[in-house]
Structures are given as C-alpha cells and as structure tokens.
Design an enzyme around this catalytic site. Sequence first.
Site, PDB file in Angstrom:
ATOM      1  N   ALA A 298     -35.373   2.273   0.629  1.00 11.25           N
ATOM      2  CA  ALA A 298     -35.605   0.856   0.911  1.00 11.25           C
ATOM      3  C   ALA A 298     -34.913   0.001  -0.145  1.00 11.25           C
ATOM      4  O   ALA A 298     -34.729   0.420  -1.283  1.00 11.25           O
ATOM      5  CB  ALA A 298     -37.100   0.580   0.906  1.00 11.25           C
ATOM      6  N   GLY A 299     -34.516  -1.192   0.236  1.00 12.72           N
ATOM      7  CA  GLY A 299     -33.872  -2.097  -0.709  1.00 12.72           C
ATOM      8  C   GLY A 299     -33.142  -3.197   0.035  1.00 12.72           C
ATOM      9  O   GLY A 299     -33.642  -3.722   1.038  1.00 12.72           O
TER      10      GLY A 299
ATOM     11  N   LYS B  43     -21.856  -0.283  -2.013  1.00 10.41           N
ATOM     12  CA  LYS B  43     -22.663   0.847  -2.499  1.00 10.41           C
ATOM     13  C   LYS B  43     -21.972   1.397  -3.739  1.00 10.41           C
ATOM     14  O   LYS B  43     -20.791   1.089  -3.980  1.00 10.41           O
ATOM     15  CB  LYS B  43     -22.832   1.917  -1.421  1.00 10.41           C
TER      16      LYS B  43
ATOM     17  N   CYS C 201     -18.551  -0.198   7.896  1.00  8.08           N
ATOM     18  CA  CYS C 201     -18.891   0.650   9.051  1.00  8.08           C
ATOM     19  C   CYS C 201     -20.201   0.278   9.737  1.00  8.08           C
ATOM     20  O   CYS C 201     -20.184  -0.236  10.849  1.00  8.08           O
ATOM     21  CB  CYS C 201     -18.905   2.115   8.621  1.00  8.08           C
TER      22      CYS C 201
ATOM     23  N   LYS D 234       0.846  -1.204   0.000  1.00  6.33           N
ATOM     24  CA  LYS D 234       0.000   0.000   0.000  1.00  6.33           C
ATOM     25  C   LYS D 234       0.876   1.247   0.000  1.00  6.33           C
ATOM     26  O   LYS D 234       0.622   2.209  -0.730  1.00  6.33           O
ATOM     27  CB  LYS D 234      -0.882  -0.036   1.261  1.00  6.33           C
TER      28      LYS D 234
ATOM     29  N   GLU E 261     -17.820   6.858   2.142  1.00  6.37           N
ATOM     30  CA  GLU E 261     -17.070   6.437   0.962  1.00  6.37           C
ATOM     31  C   GLU E 261     -17.833   6.919  -0.269  1.00  6.37           C
ATOM     32  O   GLU E 261     -19.056   7.007  -0.267  1.00  6.37           O
ATOM     33  CB  GLU E 261     -16.881   4.922   0.964  1.00  6.37           C
TER      34      GLU E 261
ATOM     35  N   ARG F  50     -16.526  -4.870   1.679  1.00  9.86           N
ATOM     36  CA  ARG F  50     -16.677  -5.386   3.040  1.00  9.86           C
ATOM     37  C   ARG F  50     -18.162  -5.506   3.365  1.00  9.86           C
ATOM     38  O   ARG F  50     -18.918  -4.569   3.191  1.00  9.86           O
ATOM     39  CB  ARG F  50     -15.974  -4.445   4.038  1.00  9.86           C
TER      40      ARG F  50
ATOM     41  N   LYS G 288     -20.727  -3.423  11.422  1.00 10.69           N
ATOM     42  CA  LYS G 288     -19.846  -3.769  12.549  1.00 10.69           C
ATOM     43  C   LYS G 288     -19.956  -2.741  13.669  1.00 10.69           C
ATOM     44  O   LYS G 288     -19.788  -3.073  14.841  1.00 10.69           O
ATOM     45  CB  LYS G 288     -18.395  -3.958  12.091  1.00 10.69           C
TER      46      LYS G 288
END
Length: 442
Positions: free
Chosen positions: A259-260, A330, A267, A35, A158, A337, A270
């Site tokens: 809704a979905g 999303k 985030c 990284k 994000e 994650r 957890k």
Amino acid sequence: MRITVIGTGYLGATHAACMAELGYEVLGLDIDPEKIATLSQGRTPMYEPGLDPLLEKHVTSGRLRFTTDWAEAGAFGDVHFVCTNTPQRKGEFACDMSYVESAFDLLAPHLRENAVVVGKSTVPVGSAARLAERLAANAPADIADSVELAWNPEFLREGYAVQDTLHPDRLVVGVRAGGRGEAVLRQVYAPMIAEGVPFLVTDYPTAELVKTAANSFLATKISFINAMAEVCEASGADVVQLSAALAYDERIGGKFLGAGLGFGGGCLPKDIRAFMARAGELGADQALTFLREVDSINMRRRSRMVELAREQCGGGFLGRRIAVLGAAFKPNSDDVRDSPALNVAAQIQLQGGQVNVYDPKAMDNARKLFPGLSFAPTALEAAAGAHVVLHLTEWQEFRDLDPAVLGEIVAERRVLDGRNALDPQRWRTAGWTYRALGRPGE
Ligand SMILES: NC(=O)c1ccc[n+]([C@@H]2O[C@H](COP(=O)([O-])OP(=O)(O)OC[C@H]3O[C@@H](n4cnc5c(N)ncnc54)[C@H](O)[C@@H]3O)[C@@H](O)[C@H]2O)c1
Ligand SMILES: O=c1ccn([C@@H]2O[C@H](COP(=O)(O)OP(=O)(O)O[C@H]3O[C@H](CO)[C@@H](O)[C@H](O)[C@H]3O)[C@@H](O)[C@H]2O)c(=O)[nH]1
C-alpha cells in the site's frame, strides 16, 4: 538467425542486448538519431541496472549494432521484433497505435522473403490481425505471401529488465494457425525453453489479452490494498500489518500488495485505460467497469498524500518548504512517465508550496517533464529548511538516510512516508513525527 529490434527504448534496448547475449547478431533501429548515437557507443540512454555492461560487451564485440536506416534493417533481419511505444492518446483513454503502425509501414517495403515480424509492444486486442493485413499489403508484392507475423507480448519490469528478459516467467506467442511463427520463435528462444521457461502458443487475440489482463490484475491488486488503506485511515487500523497478514494466505500472496502512493509508470495506468477503451469498442465495456474504480482508487492516493502534506504544513502550503524524496515512478529506474511522486510534487507547488525534489537517477527526466519544479543535487540539500519531508519513491538511499542527521537541517521534523518503506520506529526515536498512508498517527 539475424535479429532486428525496432524501437530501442526501455523495452527494445533491453531486448536487443539480451538477444545478443543469447548469441544472435542483432541490429537495433530507432527513429531517434540521438538515442541511436548513444547506443552505438555502447551506452544506454536510460538507467536500467545491468543493461550497460551487456550493451557495452556486445557493441564492442560487434554482435550488436544500431541504425536509423530501414533498408539496412530489412536486408539484415530474419526476425524483426517491434518494440515501439504505445502511449495513451491525448485526451482519451484509448491507445495511440500510430508508432507501431508507422514502424510496420516503414519496415514492410524492405522485408526479405520469409521474414518474420514479431510484435512485442502492448496493443489493444485485435491489433495483430489488423497489422498482419497491413504488413501483407505493404511488403514487396513478390514476397508478401512469405512474410509472417507473430505477437509475443513482453512482461519485463523496469529495474529488473535484463533478468526478466533472459529468465522470464513464461513466453507467450500468438501465431497464425499453420504459419511459421511458432517454429521460428521456438528457435529464437531455444536457450530459454531449454532452461524450462514455459512456452505458450496461442492465437493473436489471446496473446494480446494475456498482456493486458496481466497488467489489469496487477493494477487491481495494488488498488485493492490501497482501498483497504482508505478504510484503515477511517478506522484507525494499520494497512502494513493488514497486508502482511493477508500475504500468509498462499491464495492471496504478498506480491503487489504494497500500500502507498499507488501505481504509475509507462505501463499500468495507460494499459488499464486502453483496455477499457477497447472493451467499449468491442461492446464489452461492462466487463471492465471495475477498472475505472481501480484507476480512481489509484489517483485518490495522490490527492490524499497532498492532503496529508497540507495538514502537516498547518493547513496551507504558502511559505512552506516541502522536500520531495523521489521522482521516478519506482526505485531502480529513471522513468518518470506518470510518476506519482512528480504528480504530488507538482500539485503541491501549484498550491503555493516551495517544493524541492531529489532523486538518485531520475533528475534529468524529471527536469524535462516538470521544468518549473526546483531540484536539489542531494537528499540532504532537498531537505534543508523543509517543513515536511515526503518520501515518495522507495530508493534504498532513502532508507539508508540517518533521521538524526536529517533532523539537524530541516525546519521541522515531519516525515510523510508515501511508500510505507521507512522504519517508523527509527524516525520517531530520532524525534520525527512519522505519518504514512493507511497507518495510524502517533
Ligand atoms: N517499459 C517497460 O517496462 C515495458 C514492459 C513491457 C512492455 N512494454 C511495452 O513496450 C512498448 C515500448 O515501451 P517502452 O517503455 O520501451 O517505450 P519507449 O518510449 O521507452 O521506447 C519506444 C521507442 O520506440 C521508438 N519509436 C517510436 N516510433 C518508432 C518508429 N516508427 N520506428 C522505430 N522506432 C520508433 C521511440 O523513439 C522510442 O525509442 C510499449 O507498448 C509498452 O507498453 C514496456
Ligand atoms: O505492491 C506494489 C507494487 C508496485 N506498486 C507500484 O506499481 C507501479 C508499477 O510497478 P511495476 O509493475 O513493478 O513496474 P513496471 O516496470 O511498470 O512493470 C509493469 O508493467 C510492465 C509493462 O507492461 C509489465 O511488463 C510488468 O510485468 C508490470 O509489472 C510502480 O509505480 C510501483 O511503485 C505499488 O504501488 N505497490
């Protein structure tokens, strides 16, 4: 003032680039050498809109550098932002604090006199007070008294991380009464404060709680509308119209009322679980039992999507091809994650379906997490020969698909909209059976 950022993932890489944008000299540190090598070339190891140009600009100018060397970070920084991950512990609800603790322990012996360490990671309430003691115990004895800890939770989303970091809704800082934390952070964030961003100063536990309370509220709002979707499904009502009507009430508002398939990511899931676990430790578990329901409603949406897909496949997945559009948790992110989309894809594959996944940006991460799934290089290739198309992450690219063109290559024109983001009329006009969560059928 020179700044270090410890842990250069989604939060840290963004924070480092944005601190450089504010004019500071910044050194980012991570334990992942790959990284650090990528970031040192001015490239981001993840997809985050707007971050690449910022990173490239400041790495090129030399204002932003990266290292894996703790002694270098300790010698460099006046202020150290700790942005390491705080995932869910395996097999438990509680937060795994080992990455934050190890960052504190590795940094402390290298701190200079008057250094300020600022926690940004999302942590269980009570962590900062404990970490302040740990910091004092591990810093060089002759300067330990001069080292200060502040807690400054981060609220970025994000996909909007750069904008949210440079122009946040508010800055929250938890400080030690009588310490230098507030003054130093006022200086760091001076350009934002001058812009009118509210700067809220409080104690450690309140600052920690603002973060977990905010995420719990957001998760609850999403699960509320998804609970309404369940009732809509049972009663023939339409959750999209319901949500739109609720949103006109300013006390309710339309944000996070989509809704979905529900919430995923690194985030919300957890964080609500860690919050429940921590409340239990504090003897306040009853206060948060509702979050268990919030979690259950959320997870039920994934099962419901699998059920609807099975129905559309005629009652079973064997010998059926299922196209999955979306892998990221999303749109505008490559983060997979706890991705609802991949969770659904994996469940269907386990039940015998031939699943083909496509995502505009999250393919590499999805492949690493679910090497057993099949992936297609384009949406059209994923859909070729499909008996049902599942729309599970609402990328613009999927809204732009021409249902007539897609209709030519699928085996059956059946689409399930897991995000209530496609235009039902457009798909139905092109001869598709359109179904969605919380909405009536044809
Ligand atoms: N991702 C978000 O949108 C977001 C927003 C607000 C808050 N947060 C919180 O910020 C924290 C980080 O989240 P993230 O999404 O950036 O995680 P991430 O996994 O993307 O990044 C964490 C980074 O920390 C590094 N790291 C781990 N242990 C380390 C150590 N001891 N020393 C130095 N580096 C170490 C990892 O290698 C990784 O690069 C979490 O507490 C999260 O809940 C995240
Ligand atoms: O109406 C909505 C809004 C969101 N979601 C889903 O909820 C999840 C989380 O979305 P979002 O909150 O936008 O993403 P994150 O980037 O995870 O951001 C959340 O988590 C961050 C880490 O703690 C916080 O900093 C942010 O403020 C908080 O919004 C995603 O799966 C979305 O698809 C819905 O299902 N319906």
